[in-house]
Design an enzyme around this catalytic site. Structure first.
Site, PDB file in Angstrom:
ATOM      1  N   SER A 182     -90.588 -16.003  25.106  1.00  0.00           N
ATOM      2  CA  SER A 182     -89.892 -17.213  24.669  1.00  0.00           C
ATOM      3  C   SER A 182     -88.596 -17.383  25.430  1.00  0.00           C
ATOM      4  O   SER A 182     -87.976 -16.407  25.850  1.00  0.00           O
ATOM      5  CB  SER A 182     -89.576 -17.129  23.174  1.00  0.00           C
ATOM      6  OG  SER A 182     -88.548 -16.178  22.948  1.00  0.00           O
ATOM      7  N   ASP A 183     -88.191 -18.650  25.616  1.00  0.00           N
ATOM      8  CA  ASP A 183     -86.806 -18.854  26.008  1.00  0.00           C
ATOM      9  C   ASP A 183     -85.937 -18.325  24.866  1.00  0.00           C
ATOM     10  O   ASP A 183     -86.367 -18.255  23.709  1.00  0.00           O
ATOM     11  CB  ASP A 183     -86.528 -20.331  26.273  1.00  0.00           C
ATOM     12  CG  ASP A 183     -85.354 -20.537  27.215  1.00  0.00           C
ATOM     13  OD1 ASP A 183     -84.543 -19.606  27.361  1.00  0.00           O
ATOM     14  OD2 ASP A 183     -85.233 -21.626  27.790  1.00  0.00           O
ATOM     15  N   CYS A 184     -84.720 -17.941  25.194  1.00  0.00           N
ATOM     16  CA  CYS A 184     -83.956 -17.117  24.260  1.00  0.00           C
ATOM     17  C   CYS A 184     -83.638 -17.843  22.953  1.00  0.00           C
ATOM     18  O   CYS A 184     -83.068 -18.935  22.965  1.00  0.00           O
ATOM     19  CB  CYS A 184     -82.706 -16.597  24.938  1.00  0.00           C
ATOM     20  SG  CYS A 184     -83.130 -15.470  26.280  1.00  0.00           S
ATOM     21  N   SER A 221     -85.843 -19.071  20.914  1.00  0.00           N
ATOM     22  CA  SER A 221     -86.729 -20.219  20.680  1.00  0.00           C
ATOM     23  C   SER A 221     -87.367 -20.201  19.300  1.00  0.00           C
ATOM     24  O   SER A 221     -87.615 -21.262  18.720  1.00  0.00           O
ATOM     25  CB  SER A 221     -87.830 -20.271  21.746  1.00  0.00           C
ATOM     26  OG  SER A 221     -87.330 -20.731  22.972  1.00  0.00           O
TER      27      SER A 221
END
Length: 802
Positions: free
Chosen positions: A318-320, A322
């Site tokens: 995941s993007d941080c 998310s």
């Protein structure tokens, strides 16, 4: 209850275990002390931590990686498993498994981004490793249109990363590159990307990822789960992500309403290329929703497409934070934290950059929302990647890399060469450039970027080896420089410093104005509201140009497009260069180009629109013209522009000629193969079989080859980017043209070269209809080579025959 355990690994650290299944957070980590790390299954390491190596089959190098990963995961308790699912994986001391930080970045050099507060160092700089080579930001590197350069930069970055790993200053997993297509010129992250064409973006991804990941001699392997990796790359941000923060709309709440046609044709094509041809080992899902569903929670985007359709071998991250965004910003389906964790895990998200997996996965299992087997699957994907990296068994071919492999002269020179190759010459009236050093006794150097340093390296940066500012670069050619910034900073909110800049130009033999944008105007989390130079920069440029005694060169340092029609049309401004954000050696590259040591050959990887383009709402996602809004990118926009995609001049002149070309491509269809109907424009004759599904064609059997002769008609050696487009027959609602290939070729003055292209018909002549079908359309296609009036073309008939 808490228990403190001391682990020997990349660092010596105290980690505090926590009770999970609650809102408890991991405790801050203290006592950091760096010590180089060898590899997990090193017998000496196991002896030092008093654990018996022979007890653990996961360290048996004779077994396949999937078996070893399965053994390791099965030995963990459920509480131990969930502690490994965040970017900070806490390790299992009783199994000899150390703590690991997954988050590092290497977008255009090894970066210090990714280390969380109070966490163990991922990638970091210190007295032993004070810096790493900082290459130009991606948008300028892409402007070189040189795939071998893209790959070489990746190889150099991964060499420095491996050296830093050996010294205890880096991990092995780097969440780069950013391969989102630039849909709108206002996007703050244009500097990180390879531009607006999905094919070019995909080709950049393939080459840079190969440079980062490939181990020499085993670039291709029948089993991707066994292919060794130099470092691990990550293609991000998947998918339809290109809005950060614009007029109250931000990436944490934005719902990208995208047609399936645009998804297939534009937004996910680079990711498909990155997985299928780059064999990337990680993909990152983005913050936004796509058609109502958060990307990290969409099983169609993750499990079905990445793992299923594309046969991905690696892990999805995941993007941080998310998952937290899904709960708190999107409020998706009113999910609880445990609901969200269960949803994304089942959708195919293996690793959480954040702590939601660490803190709430146990509760999701206890509440019956997920099975422990779901966790096991993701952990196996993660450990297979680490095994491929040599994290468990070592990588003997890289063990001798060290300080001499970081910031060495060869790497610094490559950074300068990358900047030189990317610089784009936009205007050069009457051959005003290059400047002749014999005629320049005094040089006026003005503008807010005239002495730029940190601004040249953009974001996702590391600490550079050194800076060569524009002023430093010009001192190699002119000993007398009249310097006046003209503005206090890039936003240039007052004009009180302009008179001094005017005075500097009045008394100089030539004037160079270095202006543009920086991270205060365009950056992650900050989209632009217009396409103009900030503040009083335009006034500065015009007044300095009007007063200058000698020829004036304008240098624009930016990522996104800027409407500089005022300068383009100003006869006092003889020449214009776009230099992106050119990296640590940017000043040297700029001076080398202006004084003719290097002949510029870069091309714009994005369209430079006029300022009124921003009348289209940024939030309007369609690429094609819709609702009286113009189309987006060169593929669908046919209005006036400042400079078009692919534009770039040289100090010499090149002439093109078609040396050989095919007349047709004949596709043989099975007798029961169905023809597809498509809409043609008025006046176009509709063939009996208009189109067929590409999936029904044996595509590898249908290629076409042609040769273009390029002659250097001038008196200066130079490089030319031979750009190739295909233009479909008169079909309604499809692209105007699309890039299908390119080659950068060096040609000495007065010489010529033949450039050969072999194209796959299915890839090069493909259209995507409004039902998202990939089709081959019969009829008279056109192959266009080169830009504008200097280009050539030839017809190519595609015949579909039963």
């Amino acid at each position: 209850m808490s228990k403190v355990v001391t682990v020997s690994f990349l660092i010596i650290i105290c980690i505090t275990c926590i009770e999970i299944g609650s809102d408890a957070q991991p405790q801050p980590i203290t006592g950091i002390k760096k010590t180089p790390f060898t590899y997990i299954c090193d017998p000496a390491r196991f002896e030092s931590i008093k654990v018996k190596l022979s007890d653990f089959p996961y360290c048996d190098a004779k077994l396949p990686y999937p078996e070893r990963a399965k053994d390791l995961v099965e030995r963990m308790t459920l509480p131990e498993k969930v502690q490994q699912m965040g970017d900070l994986a806490y390790g299992v001391p009783r199994l000899g498994l150390p703590l690991y930080e997954w988050w590092s970045e290497a977008l255009h050099g090894v970066s210090f981004i990714g280390r969380r507060t109070n966490s163990p160092p991922g990638t970091h700089f210190d007295s032993e490793v004070p810096g790493a080579t900082s290459f130009p930001t991606v948008i300028l590197t892409t402007a070189s249109f040189n795939e071998s350069l893209w790959k070489k930069i990746g190889q150099t970055v991964s060499t420095e990363a491996r050296a830093m790993y050996n010294l205890g200053n880096a991990g092995l997993t780097f969440w780069s590159p950013n391969i989102n297509v630039v849909r709108d010129p206002r996007w703050g992250r244009v500097l990180e990307t390879p531009g607006e064409d999905p094919y070019v973006v995909g080709r950049y991804a393939i080459n840079y990822v190969r440079g980062l990941q490939d181990v020499e001699g085993v670039e291709y392997h029948r089993d991707s789960d066994s292919r060794p990796l130099k470092i691990s790359a990550c293609c991000k941000h998947y998918a339809a992500y290109d809005l950060d923060n614009w007029e109250g709309n931000d990436r944490f709440h934005f719902d990208s309403r995208v047609t399936e046609q645009d998804m297939q044709e534009t937004f996910i094509l680079p990711f498909e290329m990155c997985v299928n041809e780059g064999d990337v080992s990680s993909v990152m899902c983005s913050y936004n929703r796509v058609n109502g569903i958060p990307t990290c929670a969409d099983p169609k985007l993750l499990n079905q497409t990445i793992r299923g359709d594309w046969n991905f071998h690696g892990y999805i991250v995941s993007d941080c934070d998310s998952i937290q965004t899904i709960v708190e910003s999107h409020k998706f389906l009113n999910d609880t934290k445990e609901d969200a964790v269960a949803r994304v895990l089942k959708a195919g998200l293996d690793l959480d950059c954040g702590d939601y997996y660490t803190n709430f996965t146990m509760g999701a299992v206890q509440q019956g929302k997920i099975a422990e087997a779901d966790i096991d699957t993701s952990l196996r994907f993660l450990y297979i990647v680490l095994m491929r990296l040599g994290y468990f068994d070592g990588s003997p071919q890289y063990k001798n890399l060290g300080k001499n492999n970081i910031c060495n002269p060869q790497h610094i020179e490559l950074a300068a060469e990358a900047a030189r190759q990317g610089i784009v010459l936009l205007k050069n009236d009457n051959g005003a450039l290059p400047l002749n050093t014999g005629n320049i006794k005094t040089l006026a150097l003005v503008g807010p970027h005239a002495n730029a340093t940190k601004a040249m390296i953009g974001n996702y940066e590391g600490t550079p080896c050194r800076y060569t500012s524009p002023m430093d670069g010009f001192y190699a050619y002119s000993k007398v420089i009249n310097y006046a910034p003209g503005c206090a900073d890039i936003v240039c909110q007052n004009n009180s410093m302009i008179p001094a800049a005017i005075d500097a130009a009045k008394n100089a033999d030539a004037t160079v104005i270095v202006a543009g944008l920086d991270l205060s105007v365009e950056a992650e989390g900050k989209d632009r509201v217009d396409l103009l130079l900030p503040g009083f920069q335009t006034e500065l440029i015009n007044k300095v140009a009007d007063a200058a005694k000698g020829p004036v060169t304008l240098v624009i340092m930016s990522a996104g497009a800027v409407d500089i029609n005022f300068a383009k049309n100003n006869p006092k401004i003889k020449s214009i260069l776009w230099v992106g954000y050119p990296g640590e050696e940017g000043g040297r590259a700029i001076a080398d180009v202006i004084f003719g040591k290097y002949n510029p050959g870069g091309r714009l990887p994005i369209t430079w629109y006029e300022a009124n383009y921003v009348k289209i709402p940024y939030t309007s996602m369609p690429l094609r013209p819709v609702n009286n809004f113009p189309g987006r990118t060169y593929k669908f926009f046919d209005g006036p522009v400042v400079y078009p995609f692919g534009y770039g001049l040289s100090y010499t002149q090149f002439k093109y000629k078609v040396a050989s070309s095919p007349k047709s491509v004949d596709i043989k269809l099975d007798k029961d193969q169905q023809c597809r109907d498509i809409n043609y424009t008025v006046g176009t004759n509709k063939p009996p079989c208009a189109a067929v599904l590409i999936d029904d064609v044996k595509c590898k059997d249908y290629k076409f080859t042609f040769q273009i002769e390029v002659e250097n008609m001038g008196k200066m050696d130079g490089s030319e980017v031979v750009m190739v487009y295909s233009k479909p027959p008169g079909i309604a609602g499809t692209h105007i043209k699309q890039v299908i290939g390119y080659e950068r070729v060096f040609i000495a003055a007065g010489q010529s070269a033949k450039v050969a292209f072999t194209m796959n018909a299915c890839k090069s002549l493909k259209i995507v209809d409004n039902a998202a079908n990939s089709l081959l359309a019969s009829g008279a296609h056109t192959i266009l080579v080169g830009e504008g009036v200097g280009g050539v073309s030839f017809p190519l008939q595609l015949n579909l025959n039963h």
